[in-house]
Design a protein around this motif. Structure first.
Motif, PDB file in Angstrom:
ATOM      1  N   LEU A  38       0.778  -0.899  -0.206  1.00 31.80           N
ATOM      2  CA  LEU A  38       0.174   0.392   0.270  1.00 31.80           C
ATOM      3  C   LEU A  38       0.968   1.218   0.054  1.00 31.80           C
ATOM      4  O   LEU A  38       0.510   2.419  -0.526  1.00 31.80           O
ATOM      5  N   PHE A  39       2.239   1.412   0.853  1.00 29.87           N
ATOM      6  CA  PHE A  39       2.551   2.375   0.662  1.00 29.87           C
ATOM      7  C   PHE A  39       3.802   2.627  -0.356  1.00 29.87           C
ATOM      8  O   PHE A  39       4.767   2.787   0.430  1.00 29.87           O
ATOM      9  N   LEU A  40       3.538   1.857  -1.316  1.00 32.34           N
ATOM     10  CA  LEU A  40       4.824   2.213  -2.114  1.00 32.34           C
ATOM     11  C   LEU A  40       4.867   3.868  -2.339  1.00 32.34           C
ATOM     12  O   LEU A  40       4.087   4.249  -2.226  1.00 32.34           O
ATOM     13  N   PRO A  41       6.015   4.068  -2.806  1.00 33.64           N
ATOM     14  CA  PRO A  41       6.198   5.662  -2.463  1.00 33.64           C
ATOM     15  C   PRO A  41       6.251   5.985  -3.740  1.00 33.64           C
ATOM     16  O   PRO A  41       5.846   7.698  -4.108  1.00 33.64           O
ATOM     17  N   ALA A  42       6.467   5.168  -4.420  1.00 30.72           N
ATOM     18  CA  ALA A  42       5.809   5.887  -6.228  1.00 30.72           C
ATOM     19  C   ALA A  42       4.820   7.071  -6.405  1.00 30.72           C
ATOM     20  O   ALA A  42       5.160   7.881  -7.239  1.00 30.72           O
ATOM     21  N   GLY A  43       4.059   6.697  -5.938  1.00 25.84           N
ATOM     22  CA  GLY A  43       2.420   6.866  -6.539  1.00 25.84           C
ATOM     23  C   GLY A  43       1.922   8.491  -5.788  1.00 25.84           C
ATOM     24  O   GLY A  43       2.886   8.829  -4.905  1.00 25.84           O
ATOM     25  N   ARG A  44       0.687   8.826  -5.624  1.00 21.52           N
ATOM     26  CA  ARG A  44       0.330   9.807  -5.399  1.00 21.52           C
ATOM     27  C   ARG A  44      -0.271   9.990  -3.884  1.00 21.52           C
ATOM     28  O   ARG A  44      -1.290   8.980  -4.084  1.00 21.52           O
ATOM     29  N   PRO A  45      -0.066  10.093  -3.192  1.00 16.25           N
ATOM     30  CA  PRO A  45      -0.213   9.194  -1.966  1.00 16.25           C
ATOM     31  C   PRO A  45      -1.794  10.206  -1.640  1.00 16.25           C
ATOM     32  O   PRO A  45      -2.363  11.170  -2.360  1.00 16.25           O
ATOM     33  N   LEU A  46      -2.755   9.555  -1.641  1.00 19.55           N
ATOM     34  CA  LEU A  46      -4.179   9.774  -1.293  1.00 19.55           C
ATOM     35  C   LEU A  46      -4.223  10.581   0.135  1.00 19.55           C
ATOM     36  O   LEU A  46      -5.880  10.748   0.854  1.00 19.55           O
ATOM     37  N   THR A  47      -3.604   9.487   1.501  1.00 22.47           N
ATOM     38  CA  THR A  47      -4.246  10.099   2.944  1.00 22.47           C
ATOM     39  C   THR A  47      -3.164  10.069   3.340  1.00 22.47           C
ATOM     40  O   THR A  47      -2.407   9.395   3.211  1.00 22.47           O
ATOM     41  N   GLU A  48      -3.425  10.400   4.921  1.00 20.42           N
ATOM     42  CA  GLU A  48      -2.127   9.882   5.610  1.00 20.42           C
ATOM     43  C   GLU A  48      -2.295   9.417   6.994  1.00 20.42           C
ATOM     44  O   GLU A  48      -3.632  10.568   7.575  1.00 20.42           O
ATOM     45  N   THR A  85      -1.756   8.404  10.386  1.00 19.05           N
ATOM     46  CA  THR A  85      -0.730   8.970  11.942  1.00 19.05           C
ATOM     47  C   THR A  85      -1.081   7.483  12.792  1.00 19.05           C
ATOM     48  O   THR A  85      -2.179   6.786  13.599  1.00 19.05           O
ATOM     49  N   LEU A  86      -0.034   6.856  13.521  1.00 16.30           N
ATOM     50  CA  LEU A  86       0.102   5.567  13.313  1.00 16.30           C
ATOM     51  C   LEU A  86       1.267   5.085  14.850  1.00 16.30           C
ATOM     52  O   LEU A  86       2.320   5.551  14.946  1.00 16.30           O
ATOM     53  N   GLY A  87       0.933   5.961  16.441  1.00 18.21           N
ATOM     54  CA  GLY A  87       1.817   6.517  17.396  1.00 18.21           C
ATOM     55  C   GLY A  87       2.745   7.155  16.866  1.00 18.21           C
ATOM     56  O   GLY A  87       2.816   8.247  16.351  1.00 18.21           O
ATOM     57  N   PRO A  88       4.361   7.077  16.954  1.00 20.14           N
ATOM     58  CA  PRO A  88       5.477   8.073  16.333  1.00 20.14           C
ATOM     59  C   PRO A  88       5.526   7.766  14.823  1.00 20.14           C
ATOM     60  O   PRO A  88       6.292   8.535  13.956  1.00 20.14           O
ATOM     61  N   TRP A  89       4.539   7.105  14.097  1.00 21.99           N
ATOM     62  CA  TRP A  89       5.309   6.863  12.983  1.00 21.99           C
ATOM     63  C   TRP A  89       3.909   7.655  11.310  1.00 21.99           C
ATOM     64  O   TRP A  89       2.405   7.418  11.775  1.00 21.99           O
ATOM     65  N   ARG A  90       4.358   8.391  10.452  1.00 24.03           N
ATOM     66  CA  ARG A  90       2.963   8.372   9.836  1.00 24.03           C
ATOM     67  C   ARG A  90       3.145   8.152   8.294  1.00 24.03           C
ATOM     68  O   ARG A  90       4.406   8.068   7.710  1.00 24.03           O
ATOM     69  N   LEU A  91       1.876   7.176   7.676  1.00 22.83           N
ATOM     70  CA  LEU A  91       1.877   6.481   6.867  1.00 22.83           C
ATOM     71  C   LEU A  91       1.123   7.134   5.681  1.00 22.83           C
ATOM     72  O   LEU A  91       0.303   7.636   6.092  1.00 22.83           O
ATOM     73  N   THR A  92       1.402   7.237   4.671  1.00 22.60           N
ATOM     74  CA  THR A  92       0.563   7.714   3.216  1.00 22.60           C
ATOM     75  C   THR A  92       0.723   6.477   2.330  1.00 22.60           C
ATOM     76  O   THR A  92       1.115   5.942   1.264  1.00 22.60           O
TER      77      THR A  92
END
Lengths: 303, 265
Positions: free
Chosen positions: B86-96, B98-105
């Protein structure tokens, strides 16, 4: 469920076919050798032994917090029957698991056979062969280490295949697979030791004999060393993704307790360097050896 | 569970799919799974067509249209391992998130990749389920032998299948014996230390090995007495009939059609 069985859809067709080819070569060689050298008597023996591995995978022991250790058996089969027969036995087991239970895919079966049959035979038997003439306690301990290393090597290869297929990010899959299997491997090594010790005591005439050349030792040593050397990748980018994999069940076996000791394969006081990872791996290996050695000695003590 | 008699996944019935030669079924099943792996990410139409073909095959097997679907859910837990796609860096971010100290896009490319992996895996499992539900296992083994698998290997698989149930029962007996000797009071920790438990399990494995080994010896003697020559024989002719060739050709066309849909549309 054993996380080592890759289902279909997770490997790219290139990787899947490549490992099918590699497995086909190894299984073909194993079949040729057993047809030539071992005779018809070996076939029922290998078949029943394959059923043994299958049934032995049901044996588990409670660890903590509802998790339990399982037994995969690849190293034990290779040690007891010889590496070629071990490969055939594990191939049969994996084929039946995929065909009958949908545990592992059909297209991915080549990779599964390679990881769980060929690699475990190579590392498990190869390392064991090195120490087969040692005194009993050391030999048993070494067999346990071989079982652990075999599990780790096949976990690492599985991780690399998933990564090369573009299914899982490298930073996630390597620490996840190695972290989980460091503990599955502990159980594997310990059961291998206990089973071998038991068999040596009850039926000394069945002692495993050398059935493979020196090449097995070299291959096994090289692969085990490669696993230790590649482990630094595990600490390359300790990412938020690692946590995601944890939350989604990749870490279910190693969630609590011991995993924190050498979290992410790093020593806390050395920070995030490759040296730290290698040292952490070495400490892990020594710990396994220690446990196995102690088990081996206490088993001998009873006889 | 006291007996291991629930292993066989074969569903006896008399249907066109059951009557089909096992070789054809193996080749088409593997071809279907290979086709799934070859389809590009996000070829939703092709995935839908593949599933449609699978549903028709289900119906033709007389098992009910949703048979394989119902059985396929056991394979899902592993599919979640692909979630990091899901978190392939290549594409356009959909949403963000926050999971504890981490941010997932999660990215759009990542989402497409994740869903494609999930669909491929799920379709392939269904194909394998259908294959084993419509083909008796001994026929499957003979098909593999005709498809040039080494004879030693097919013989080992045949033995494995035959003694799987026997030895699983043996393992269950050992586990039952362990349980019978492991009484515990509710709420109190019982049993020995972890190394002790591991050793007990190791002894079970060793015991199981010895019983299996001795059984293999008896089996071999008994088979020698019945004229065993190193391989298993069958009275079935295993000849491909015209209907088998027709089914093979039709299936090949369908598989090619799915590929065409996947790559052109």
């Amino acid at each position: 469920m054993q996380p080592l069985h890759i289902p279909d859809g997770f490997l790219s067709s290139t990787i899947a076919l490549l490992f099918w080819l590699a497995s086909a070569v190894m299984v073909g060689l194993a079949a040729r050798r057993s047809e030539r050298g071992l005779g018809e008597r070996q076939i029922p023996l290998m078949g029943v032994m394959a059923a043994f591995i299958f049934a032995a995978q049901m044996l588990n022991f409670p660890v903590a917090g509802g998790t339990s250790g399982h037994f995969l058996g690849g190293a034990l089969a290779a040690i007891l029957l010889g590496p070629w027969a071990g490969i055939l036995v594990m191939t049969a087991v994996i084929a039946v698991q995929a065909l009958l239970f949908q545990d592992g895919g059909l297209l991915a079966m080549g990779a599964n056979i390679f990881n769980m049959g060929v690699v475990t035979a190579l590392v498990g038997y190869g390392l064991y062969r090195l120490g087969r003439n040692w005194p009993p306690a050391a030999r048993l301990a070494w067999a346990g280490l071989a079982g652990w290393a075999a599990t780790m090597s096949s976990a690492l290869l599985t991780a690399l295949q998933l990564w090369l297929s573009g299914t899982i990010a490298l930073q996630v899959v390597v620490p996840a697979m190695l972290g989980v299997h460091a503990f599955i491997g502990l159980g594997e090594g310990a059961i291998t030791v206990a089973a071998l010790g038991f068999i040596e005591r009850v039926r000394p005439d069945l002692q495993p004999r050398a059935r493979g050349g020196l090449a097995w030792t070299w291959g096994g040593l090289l692969l085990a060393l490669a696993t230790v050397m590649l482990a630094p990748l595990a600490s390359a980018h300790p990412d938020g993704l690692e946590r995601v994999a944890q939350d989604f069940g990749f870490f279910t076996l190693a969630q609590d307790g011991p995993y924190q000791l050498l979290a992410g394969y790093r020593l806390p006081f050395l920070g995030d360097t490759p040296l730290s990872t290698v040292l952490a791996s070495a400490i892990g290996a020594l710990a396994v050896f220690g446990v196995a050695f102690w088990l081996g000695r206490s088993l001998r003590g009873e006889s | 569970m006291t007996h291991a008699n629930l292993f066989d996944r074969y569903h006896a019935a008399d249907s066109p799919l059951h009557r089909l030669d096992a070789r054809v079924k193996v080749v088409v099943g593997v071809g279907f799974i290979l086709g799934n792996a070859l389809l590009p990410d996000g070829a939703w139409r092709a995935f839908a067509c593949a599933w449609g073909a699978l549903l028709i095959a289900n119906a033709r097997a007389g098992l009910g249209v949703w048979f394989t679907l119902r059985r396929s859910f056991l394979a899902l837990p592993f599919a979640l391992a692909a979630v990091s796609a899901l978190f392939l860096p290549a594409g356009r971010p959909l949403t963000e998130w926050t999971l504890g100290p981490w941010r997932l896009t999660p990215t759009d490319l990542g989402l497409v990749r994740f869903l494609s992996i999930l669909l491929r895996s799920w379709l392939s499992v269904q194909a394998a389920i259908l294959l084993t539900a419509t083909t008796p296992f001994p026929d499957l083994i003979h098909a593999l032998e005709h498809l040039r698998l080494p004879r030693v290997l097919t013989a080992v698989i045949a033995f494995l299948y035959r003694y799987l149930f026997v030895l699983t029962d043996e393992a269950l007996r050992l586990l039952r014996a362990r349980q019978a000797r492991s009484a515990s009071l509710p709420g109190r920790r019982s049993g020995g230390t972890l190394p002790w438990r591991v050793r007990t399990t190791g002894h079970l494995a060793g015991q199981l090995f010895l019983r299996s080994y001795e059984r293999a010896d008896r089996v071999y003697q008994a088979m020698l007495a019945r004229g065993y020559r190193g391989y298993l024989r069958t009275l079935r002719p295993h000849r491909l009939r015209a209907a088998d060739w027709r089914a093979l050709a039709l299936a090949a066309l369908v598989l090619l059609w799915i590929q065409w849909i996947g790559w052109v549309y």
